[in-house]
Design a protein around this motif. Structure first.
Motif, PDB file in Angstrom:
ATOM      1  N   ALA A  55      67.691  30.567   2.629  1.00  0.00           N
ATOM      2  CA  ALA A  55      67.808  32.025   2.683  1.00  0.00           C
ATOM      3  C   ALA A  55      67.266  32.624   3.977  1.00  0.00           C
ATOM      4  O   ALA A  55      67.848  33.592   4.492  1.00  0.00           O
ATOM      5  N   PRO A  56      66.153  32.103   4.556  1.00  0.00           N
ATOM      6  CA  PRO A  56      65.666  32.689   5.818  1.00  0.00           C
ATOM      7  C   PRO A  56      66.702  32.658   6.937  1.00  0.00           C
ATOM      8  O   PRO A  56      66.697  33.546   7.801  1.00  0.00           O
ATOM      9  N   ALA A  57      67.571  31.659   6.933  1.00  0.00           N
ATOM     10  CA  ALA A  57      68.594  31.601   7.982  1.00  0.00           C
ATOM     11  C   ALA A  57      69.528  32.804   7.890  1.00  0.00           C
ATOM     12  O   ALA A  57      69.909  33.389   8.916  1.00  0.00           O
ATOM     13  N   LEU A  58      69.898  33.191   6.673  1.00  0.00           N
ATOM     14  CA  LEU A  58      70.770  34.348   6.504  1.00  0.00           C
ATOM     15  C   LEU A  58      70.040  35.641   6.827  1.00  0.00           C
ATOM     16  O   LEU A  58      70.621  36.577   7.393  1.00  0.00           O
ATOM     17  N   LEU A  59      68.756  35.706   6.468  1.00  0.00           N
ATOM     18  CA  LEU A  59      67.984  36.898   6.791  1.00  0.00           C
ATOM     19  C   LEU A  59      67.904  37.117   8.302  1.00  0.00           C
ATOM     20  O   LEU A  59      67.999  38.254   8.787  1.00  0.00           O
ATOM     21  N   GLN A  60      67.736  36.023   9.050  1.00  0.00           N
ATOM     22  CA  GLN A  60      67.666  36.137  10.506  1.00  0.00           C
ATOM     23  C   GLN A  60      68.979  36.604  11.118  1.00  0.00           C
ATOM     24  O   GLN A  60      68.997  37.109  12.245  1.00  0.00           O
ATOM     25  N   MET A  61      70.074  36.457  10.376  1.00  0.00           N
ATOM     26  CA  MET A  61      71.374  36.890  10.890  1.00  0.00           C
ATOM     27  C   MET A  61      71.762  38.267  10.362  1.00  0.00           C
ATOM     28  O   MET A  61      72.905  38.697  10.497  1.00  0.00           O
ATOM     29  N   GLY A  62      70.804  38.966   9.743  1.00  0.00           N
ATOM     30  CA  GLY A  62      71.038  40.344   9.340  1.00  0.00           C
ATOM     31  C   GLY A  62      71.607  40.547   7.953  1.00  0.00           C
ATOM     32  O   GLY A  62      71.991  41.666   7.613  1.00  0.00           O
ATOM     33  N   VAL A  63      71.666  39.502   7.132  1.00  0.00           N
ATOM     34  CA  VAL A  63      72.167  39.650   5.766  1.00  0.00           C
ATOM     35  C   VAL A  63      71.080  40.319   4.923  1.00  0.00           C
ATOM     36  O   VAL A  63      69.910  39.942   5.013  1.00  0.00           O
ATOM     37  N   PRO A  64      71.411  41.325   4.105  1.00  0.00           N
ATOM     38  CA  PRO A  64      70.399  41.986   3.268  1.00  0.00           C
ATOM     39  C   PRO A  64      69.641  41.003   2.380  1.00  0.00           C
ATOM     40  O   PRO A  64      70.161  39.947   2.006  1.00  0.00           O
ATOM     41  N   LEU A  65      68.412  41.375   2.031  1.00  0.00           N
ATOM     42  CA  LEU A  65      67.510  40.465   1.318  1.00  0.00           C
ATOM     43  C   LEU A  65      68.108  39.976   0.001  1.00  0.00           C
ATOM     44  O   LEU A  65      68.203  38.764  -0.240  1.00  0.00           O
ATOM     45  N   ILE A  66      68.505  40.900  -0.876  1.00  0.00           N
ATOM     46  CA  ILE A  66      69.034  40.492  -2.180  1.00  0.00           C
ATOM     47  C   ILE A  66      70.310  39.686  -2.018  1.00  0.00           C
ATOM     48  O   ILE A  66      70.521  38.674  -2.698  1.00  0.00           O
ATOM     49  N   VAL A  67      71.171  40.096  -1.091  1.00  0.00           N
ATOM     50  CA  VAL A  67      72.443  39.391  -0.900  1.00  0.00           C
ATOM     51  C   VAL A  67      72.195  37.969  -0.413  1.00  0.00           C
ATOM     52  O   VAL A  67      72.861  37.021  -0.866  1.00  0.00           O
ATOM     53  N   SER A  68      71.256  37.781   0.517  1.00  0.00           N
ATOM     54  CA  SER A  68      70.985  36.432   1.024  1.00  0.00           C
ATOM     55  C   SER A  68      70.461  35.519  -0.076  1.00  0.00           C
ATOM     56  O   SER A  68      70.853  34.347  -0.169  1.00  0.00           O
ATOM     57  N   HIS A  69      69.583  36.040  -0.935  1.00  0.00           N
ATOM     58  CA  HIS A  69      69.053  35.211  -2.019  1.00  0.00           C
ATOM     59  C   HIS A  69      70.099  34.974  -3.102  1.00  0.00           C
ATOM     60  O   HIS A  69      70.140  33.892  -3.697  1.00  0.00           O
ATOM     61  N   MET A  70      70.943  35.967  -3.373  1.00  0.00           N
ATOM     62  CA  MET A  70      72.021  35.757  -4.328  1.00  0.00           C
ATOM     63  C   MET A  70      73.016  34.718  -3.802  1.00  0.00           C
ATOM     64  O   MET A  70      73.600  33.954  -4.575  1.00  0.00           O
TER      65      MET A  70
END
Length: 446
Positions: free
Chosen positions: A287-302
């Motif tokens: 999930a941290p990889a998606l967060l670093q690319m600007g994906v919203p928190l809930i969406v990245s974890h989902m």
């Protein structure tokens, strides 16, 4: 797997009885069983851990998961419908179909503990508190139902529940804590059950059920503890952050490539793991990889949550398909590949949510939600036709490839891809209508 082996004993033979091929019946059951973990309002244990991990109320997780879960089951339903049309299958005669309203009228009270559980979860109470109260209400309902079975007139039965409610209200006004009140009511109902015929058997069944629930919870607790150690090692050694950096480096800043790499990592990490442990690991390192690319928190974890779950449907392991194969007597891998196609919404919807978070209700614009939902429904409809090889008429391979290409154009949520997707969808529908007329029919089969 437990869901497949439990409900599959009824559903798979029933589907096969009506003409569905064994592998398809097993794939549908595996797909539906996996979907229980992503369907609000309760979802699976990993959803509660997600709420704790990212620090949001569980209600936010359930709201974000609502549309994707509906699309997931809608996709499975659509596949089953098209398979029936392709093979000209029919269901039970209308006079033999069970009455939903009749069942609700007869046993409506059984839904009360679930309603209370959902209310508590969405009212901000902790999952632990809501679960304890839900269990206590279920036990009280079972014991109370056993007691009123020995009470004759309906008026007295209603009076029993009214008196029980008044006792609970009196104890609450005396300052008794809610959980203590629940246990007091249960204890009050246990005493008459000890003296009534069949009451001791009911109590034994309840104790056994509670013991089984505790045994299942132990597995989740052990998994969380062991995975916590693993996450600590990954964090202290820097492997978790380096994993995210590796994905970003390999993707070259391209979000689609990063999503594909994260998807593969989640499926590999989730192979053979329980869902809870699966999510904890993938949330820590993927999930941290998606967060670093600007994906919203809930969406990245989902996103990682979904693909961790889909690991149990994805060959070559596909544990849910393996469980279904023992019932339908079809090949494990054959079931797995069919389930992958039936559950395609579970693979595609997370990508659509990343490109357009409105799909997970991460916006206040209802028009944006309606538009992305409309696109998702079209995409699922086209993919179902491509997978089954049937829409209004049987489809050849060229038509199936065309429908699949149109379906995937809606994933990226770009104006040019959306426009191309709508044009291809219109062309597909016109062609199917033309073929329908050539076959001498003026309307599509039911």
């Amino acid at each position: 797997m437990a869901n497949v082996l439990t409900t599959g004993q009824f559903t798979i033979p029933l589907m096969m009885r009506f003409g569905y091929r064994p592998a398809f019946a097993g794939a549908v059951e595996a797909t539906a069983s996996m979907g229980g973990q992503i369907m609000p309002p309760v979802m699976g244990a990993a959803a509660f851990i997600m709420a704790e991990t990212i620090g949001v109320p569980f209600s936010d997780i359930a709201i974000a998961a609502a549309i994707p879960a509906i699309l997931y089951f809608g996709s499975a339903f659509w596949m089953v419908h098209l398979e029936a049309g392709k093979n000209n299958l029919v269901g039970l005669p209308k006079d033999q179909c069970p009455s939903v309203l009749g069942a609700l009228k007869e046993s409506w009270y059984l839904i009360l503990p679930l309603a209370a559980l959902v209310y508590l979860l969405f009212s901000g109470f902790t999952p632990l508190f809501a679960g304890v109260i839900g269990i206590a209400l279920t036990v009280a309902l079972i014991l109370g139902t056993r007691i009123v079975g020995f009470i004759g007139p309906t008026v007295l039965r209603v009076g029993f529940w009214v008196v029980l409610g008044l006792i609970a209200a009196a104890l609450w006004r005396m300052g008794l804590r809610t959980e203590h009140l629940a246990f007091a009511i249960v204890g009050l109902l246990v005493l008459p059950c000890l003296a009534l015929k069949g009451g001791r058997e009911t109590l034994a069944l309840l104790v056994q059920s509670l013991a089984d629930g505790a045994k299942n919870a132990v597995g989740v607790g052990v998994a969380c503890a062991l995975v916590g150690v693993l996450i600590g090692i990954l964090t202290l050694t820097g492997l978790a952050s380096s994993f995210a950096s590796t994905i970003m480096d390999l993707s070259g800043g391209n979000l689609l490539i990063a999503l594909l790499l994260t998807m593969l990592a989640c499926i590999v990490l989730g192979t053979g793991l329980p869902t809870t442990a699966n999510y904890i690991i993938t949330a820590a390192i993927a999930a941290p990889a998606l967060l670093q690319m600007g994906v919203p928190l809930i969406v990245s974890h989902m996103f990682v949550f979904y693909f961790g779950i889909m690991a149990d449907l994805t060959p070559p392991v596909a544990l849910a398909a393996l469980a279904a194969s023992s019932i339908c007597r079809a090949g494990h891998m054959e079931i797995g590949w069919i389930a992958t196609r039936v559950a395609m919404a579970g693979y595609v919807v997370p990508f659509m949510a990343v490109y357009d978070p409105a799909l997970m209700l991460q916006t206040d614009d209802p028009l944006a939600v309606a538009y992305v939902l409309f696109k998702a429904l079209i995409s699922i409809g086209l993919w179902g036709a491509a997978t089954i090889g049937y829409f209004w008429t049987p489809m050849n391979w060229a038509e199936r490839v065309f429908a699949a290409a149109a379906a995937f154009l809606f994933v990226l949520s770009l104006p040019v891809t959306d426009e191309a997707g709508f044009v291809m969808t219109a062309a597909f529908l016109l062609w199917q209508r033309h073929r329908l007329r050539r076959l001498g029919r003026t309307s599509a089969p039911a």
